[in-house]
Each structure stands twice: as structure tokens, then as C-alpha cells.
Design a protein around this motif. Structure first.
Motif, mmCIF file in Angstrom:
data_model
loop_
_atom_site.group_PDB
_atom_site.id
_atom_site.type_symbol
_atom_site.label_atom_id
_atom_site.label_comp_id
_atom_site.label_asym_id
_atom_site.label_seq_id
_atom_site.Cartn_x
_atom_site.Cartn_y
_atom_site.Cartn_z
ATOM 1 N N ILE A 88 0.857 -1.185 0.000
ATOM 2 C CA ILE A 88 0.000 0.000 0.000
ATOM 3 C C ILE A 88 0.889 1.229 0.000
ATOM 4 C CG2 ILE A 88 -1.777 1.299 1.234
ATOM 5 C CD1 ILE A 88 -2.667 -1.363 2.496
ATOM 6 N N LEU A 89 0.909 1.928 -1.119
ATOM 7 C CA LEU A 89 1.716 3.140 -1.280
ATOM 8 C C LEU A 89 3.173 2.931 -0.879
ATOM 9 C CD1 LEU A 89 -0.787 5.881 -0.032
ATOM 10 C CD2 LEU A 89 -0.304 5.211 -2.385
ATOM 11 N N GLY A 90 3.700 1.755 -1.178
ATOM 12 C CA GLY A 90 5.109 1.471 -0.924
ATOM 13 C C GLY A 90 5.497 1.472 0.537
ATOM 14 N N GLY A 91 4.547 1.243 1.436
ATOM 15 C CA GLY A 91 4.851 1.205 2.860
ATOM 16 C C GLY A 91 4.674 2.531 3.580
ATOM 17 N N THR A 92 4.209 3.544 2.857
ATOM 18 C CA THR A 92 3.930 4.830 3.492
ATOM 19 C C THR A 92 2.884 4.635 4.581
ATOM 20 O OG1 THR A 92 4.396 6.024 1.441
ATOM 21 C CG2 THR A 92 3.016 7.161 3.071
#
Length: 68
Positions: A12-16
Motif C-alpha cells: 500500500i503506497l510502498g509502505g507509506t
């Protein structure tokens, strides 16, 4: 890492860090408030974030517990 407030998932959003159950980065709330927006304006713009989530995040930020 997941808790009932913040999700950190590489898918999800690169771990953001996002509000649990949404794709809304937690930093967006802080950016809105720093820009002078009211909490209600943020919640109107991001209806998937509940008032309870936003208030809990602000309380964590205030008391220094961050994402714990």
C-alpha cells in the motif's frame, strides 16, 4: 506493521504510513493542519478517514507516542 490506527504495508503506497483501512497517508493530515485547514476540511476531503482516527493520530503526535 499494522495497528488499529496506522497501516504500514509495502503493498500500500510502498509502505507509506496510512490511516488503517484507507490509502490516505497520515502525513496528509499534518500537511492540511500546517496549511491552516481545519480538521473538518480534511475530513470532508478524505471521507474514508474517520474523525476518531484523525483525533487519535493528533493525540499520539501531541503526547509523543507517534505510531506506537
Amino acid at each position: 506493521m499494522t495497528d488499529k490506527l496506522i497501516d504500514r504495508n509495502p503493498d500500500i503506497l510502498g509502505g507509506t504510513p496510512v490511516f488503517h483501512g484507507t490509502r490516505v497517508p497520515v502525513r496528509i493530515l499534518m500537511e492540511h493542519l500546517q496549511a491552516g485547514d481545519r480538521l473538518d476540511e480534511f475530513l470532508d476531503n478524505y471521507p474514508t478517514v474517520t474523525r476518531e482516527q484523525a483525533v487519535q493520530l493528533l493525540e499520539r503526535a501531541h503526547d509523543g507516542t507517534g505510531g506506537r
